[in-house]
Design an enzyme around this catalytic site. Structure first.
Site, PDB file in Angstrom:
ATOM      1  N   GLN A  96      12.348  -0.302  -5.453  1.00 18.25           N
ATOM      2  CA  GLN A  96      11.174   0.459  -5.884  1.00 18.25           C
ATOM      3  C   GLN A  96      11.614   1.829  -6.397  1.00 18.25           C
ATOM      4  OE1 GLN A  96       7.850  -0.096  -2.728  1.00 18.25           O
ATOM      5  NE2 GLN A  96       9.746  -0.772  -1.785  1.00 18.25           N
ATOM      6  N   ASN A  97      12.898   2.117  -6.253  1.00 18.56           N
ATOM      7  CA  ASN A  97      13.389   3.433  -6.645  1.00 18.56           C
ATOM      8  C   ASN A  97      13.564   3.520  -8.156  1.00 18.56           C
ATOM      9  OD1 ASN A  97      13.386   3.927  -3.960  1.00 18.56           O
ATOM     10  ND2 ASN A  97      15.589   3.731  -3.662  1.00 18.56           N
ATOM     11  N   ASP A  99      15.490   6.102  -9.474  1.00 17.63           N
ATOM     12  CA  ASP A  99      16.511   7.142  -9.651  1.00 17.63           C
ATOM     13  C   ASP A  99      17.819   6.651 -10.275  1.00 17.63           C
ATOM     14  OD1 ASP A  99      17.815   5.820  -7.473  1.00 17.63           O
ATOM     15  OD2 ASP A  99      16.742   7.072  -6.034  1.00 17.63           O
ATOM     16  N   HIS A 114       9.456  -0.515 -10.150  1.00 23.46           N
ATOM     17  CA  HIS A 114       8.597   0.617 -10.546  1.00 23.46           C
ATOM     18  C   HIS A 114       9.137   1.388 -11.741  1.00 23.46           C
ATOM     19  CE1 HIS A 114       6.595   0.619  -6.292  1.00 23.46           C
ATOM     20  NE2 HIS A 114       6.140  -0.334  -7.082  1.00 23.46           N
ATOM     21  N   CYS A 143       8.069   7.392 -34.232  1.00 26.25           N
ATOM     22  CA  CYS A 143       6.798   7.011 -34.889  1.00 26.25           C
ATOM     23  C   CYS A 143       5.763   8.133 -34.809  1.00 26.25           C
ATOM     24  CB  CYS A 143       6.222   5.730 -34.267  1.00 26.25           C
ATOM     25  SG  CYS A 143       5.294   5.998 -32.738  1.00 26.25           S
ATOM     26  N   THR A 181      11.704   1.551   3.127  1.00 26.05           N
ATOM     27  CA  THR A 181      10.411   1.558   2.415  1.00 26.05           C
ATOM     28  C   THR A 181       9.271   1.468   3.415  1.00 26.05           C
ATOM     29  OG1 THR A 181       8.988   0.433   0.819  1.00 26.05           O
ATOM     30  CG2 THR A 181      10.636  -0.938   1.916  1.00 26.05           C
ATOM     31  N   SER A 182       8.206   2.237   3.128  1.00 25.89           N
ATOM     32  CA  SER A 182       7.103   2.341   4.075  1.00 25.89           C
ATOM     33  C   SER A 182       6.186   1.121   4.053  1.00 25.89           C
ATOM     34  CB  SER A 182       6.282   3.597   3.762  1.00 25.89           C
ATOM     35  OG  SER A 182       5.780   3.516   2.436  1.00 25.89           O
ATOM     36  N   PRO A 207      13.856   4.020  10.097  1.00 30.91           N
ATOM     37  CA  PRO A 207      13.725   4.704  11.387  1.00 30.91           C
ATOM     38  C   PRO A 207      12.347   4.505  12.013  1.00 30.91           C
ATOM     39  CG  PRO A 207      14.499   6.222   9.669  1.00 30.91           C
ATOM     40  CD  PRO A 207      14.139   4.935   8.998  1.00 30.91           C
ATOM     41  N   GLU A 208      11.344   4.203  11.152  1.00 35.13           N
ATOM     42  CA  GLU A 208       9.961   4.085  11.637  1.00 35.13           C
ATOM     43  C   GLU A 208       9.483   2.647  11.540  1.00 35.13           C
ATOM     44  OE1 GLU A 208       8.316   6.899  12.480  1.00 35.13           O
ATOM     45  OE2 GLU A 208       9.816   8.316  11.716  1.00 35.13           O
TER      46      GLU A 208
HETATM   47  P1  OAD Z   1       7.974   6.147   1.123  1.00 35.00           P
HETATM   48  O1  OAD Z   1       8.176   7.603   0.981  1.00 35.00           O
HETATM   49  O2  OAD Z   1       6.579   5.648   1.159  1.00 35.00           O
HETATM   50  O3  OAD Z   1       8.691   5.632   2.449  1.00 35.00           O
HETATM   51  C1  OAD Z   1      10.004   5.949   2.725  1.00 35.00           C
HETATM   52  C2  OAD Z   1      10.451   5.151   3.944  1.00 35.00           C
HETATM   53  O4  OAD Z   1      11.823   5.453   4.177  1.00 35.00           O
HETATM   54  C3  OAD Z   1       9.699   5.484   5.232  1.00 35.00           C
HETATM   55  O5  OAD Z   1       9.328   4.274   5.886  1.00 35.00           O
HETATM   56  C4  OAD Z   1      10.724   6.267   6.049  1.00 35.00           C
HETATM   57  O6  OAD Z   1      10.578   6.055   7.452  1.00 35.00           O
HETATM   58  C5  OAD Z   1      12.020   5.670   5.551  1.00 35.00           C
HETATM   59  N1  OAD Z   1      13.221   6.531   5.683  1.00 35.00           N
HETATM   60  C6  OAD Z   1      13.311   7.881   5.645  1.00 35.00           C
HETATM   61  N2  OAD Z   1      14.584   8.282   5.769  1.00 35.00           N
HETATM   62  C7  OAD Z   1      15.336   7.153   5.861  1.00 35.00           C
HETATM   63  C8  OAD Z   1      16.736   6.894   6.008  1.00 35.00           C
HETATM   64  N3  OAD Z   1      17.611   7.893   6.052  1.00 35.00           N
HETATM   65  N4  OAD Z   1      17.148   5.615   6.063  1.00 35.00           N
HETATM   66  C9  OAD Z   1      16.247   4.588   6.011  1.00 35.00           C
HETATM   67  N5  OAD Z   1      14.928   4.775   5.888  1.00 35.00           N
HETATM   68  C10 OAD Z   1      14.469   6.032   5.810  1.00 35.00           C
HETATM   69  O7  OAD Z   1       8.814   5.463  -0.059  1.00 35.00           O
HETATM   70  P2  OAD Z   1       8.667   3.996  -0.671  1.00 35.00           P
HETATM   71  O8  OAD Z   1       8.299   3.012   0.365  1.00 35.00           O
HETATM   72  O9  OAD Z   1       9.881   3.738  -1.466  1.00 35.00           O
HETATM   73  O10 OAD Z   1       6.017   4.374  -6.423  1.00 35.00           O
HETATM   74  O11 OAD Z   1       7.442   4.201  -1.635  1.00 35.00           O
HETATM   75  C11 OAD Z   1       6.954   3.110  -2.366  1.00 35.00           C
HETATM   76  C12 OAD Z   1       6.421   3.592  -3.689  1.00 35.00           C
HETATM   77  O12 OAD Z   1       5.436   4.612  -3.449  1.00 35.00           O
HETATM   78  C13 OAD Z   1       7.451   4.308  -4.547  1.00 35.00           C
HETATM   79  O13 OAD Z   1       8.223   3.408  -5.331  1.00 35.00           O
HETATM   80  C14 OAD Z   1       6.615   5.192  -5.410  1.00 35.00           C
HETATM   81  C15 OAD Z   1       5.610   5.686  -4.398  1.00 35.00           C
HETATM   82  O14 OAD Z   1       4.369   6.025  -4.902  1.00 35.00           O
HETATM   83  C16 OAD Z   1       5.813   4.924  -7.614  1.00 35.00           C
HETATM   84  O15 OAD Z   1       6.019   6.100  -7.879  1.00 35.00           O
HETATM   85  C17 OAD Z   1       5.284   3.959  -8.593  1.00 35.00           C
END
Ligand code: OAD
Length: 233
Positions: A96-97, A99, A114, A143, A181-182, A207-208
């Site tokens: 989903q990243n 970067d 994404h 264009c 990912t959350s 972690p969560e």
């Molecule tokens: P979130 O910011 O929603 O969630 C990040 C997750 O990473 C959380 O569950 C944290 O607990 C976990 N986390 C934090 N530090 C960590 C570490 N060091 N190692 C492992 N896990 C860790 O990010 P995403 O789930 O990626 O979409 O968000 C999903 C989508 O929401 C993104 O792609 C973006 C956003 O809106 C768009 O922009 C289209």
């Protein structure tokens, strides 16, 4: 207690990654402490309507994100994933990243659900172009129409082909490893269910606890950099 799975015991692995993986490269996550959506209202910066209202404001936000991503380097987690893929070519990275850090680490089959900070798309013709320059060379397509970031913003549909490719890889995998990912953003958040229903062994590294933790057989509660090596064993 069931023993931890090891990469070497599987034939086809999918890594499903989110912002938590890149957090350890210094790129902020979206939610949680220091999250992007706490500092910036997505309705003002990350949706088509906002872009049509004020493209410069939206581009300035994305230019800042490109600067942060350009200054970041892949971490050991990205490297472990790339190494597993190099050793087992059937491995796919569904991320989903936006970067580009998986590719910078040498990841080959990277399915970007994404979109990417490093692609622009003509807002009129839909043509895409890679652009890794910071700042962006031009905000206008030849264009004459505006370029927009080729990112799936709030309210945008996911690319049908991209989602199909991800779904096929996940249906075929025997190990599914979610990293950082959350599980809050659909339809991406539904993908672990596809893996579980397909019979894959599912591991969640975070972690969560998340709303989709129940679909996973194994939970590694800690940072990606500490947890991923446990599966290398
Ligand atoms: P979130 O910011 O929603 O969630 C990040 C997750 O990473 C959380 O569950 C944290 O607990 C976990 N986390 C934090 N530090 C960590 C570490 N060091 N190692 C492992 N896990 C860790 O990010 P995403 O789930 O990626 O979409 O968000 C999903 C989508 O929401 C993104 O792609 C973006 C956003 O809106 C768009 O922009 C289209």
């Amino acid at each position: 207690m069931t023993s931890l799975p090891r990469f070497r015991d599987f034939r086809s692995i999918v890594f499903f990654t989110g912002a938590g993986l890149s957090a350890e490269s210094g790129i902020p996550t979206y939610r949680g402490r220091g999250g992007v959506w706490h500092a910036y209202d997505f309705r003002e910066y990350a949706c088509q309507r906002a872009f049509e209202r004020d493209p410069d404001k939206v581009w300035t936000f994305h230019e800042r994100r490109r600067e942060v991503a350009a200054a970041a380097a892949p971490n050991e987690g990205h490297r472990i994933i790339a190494a597993v893929q190099a050793a087992m070519p059937a491995t796919a990275i569904v991320t989903q990243n936006i970067d580009g850090l998986h590719q910078c680490a040498g990841g080959a089959r990277v399915i970007e659900l994404h979109g990417s900070l490093w692609r622009v798309r003509c807002d009129r013709e839909g043509k895409r172009r890679e652009d890794w320059t910071v700042p962006l060379a031009s905000r206008r397509c030849p264009c004459g129409a505006a370029y927009r970031p080729d990112i799936v913003w709030f309210g945008d549909p996911l690319g049908v082909e991209t989602f199909g490719e991800a779904s096929r890889a996940i249906t075929a995998c025997d190990l599914f490893v979610s990293v950082g990912t959350s599980g809050l953003v659909t339809p991406a958040a539904d993908l672990p269910l596809l893996a579980a229903r397909g019979g894959a062994v599912c591991v969640e590294i975070d972690p969560e606890e998340t709303p989709v933790s129940g679909w996973y057989r194994h939970h590694l509660r800690g940072p990606a950099l500490e947890m991923l090596p446990l599966l290398r064993g």
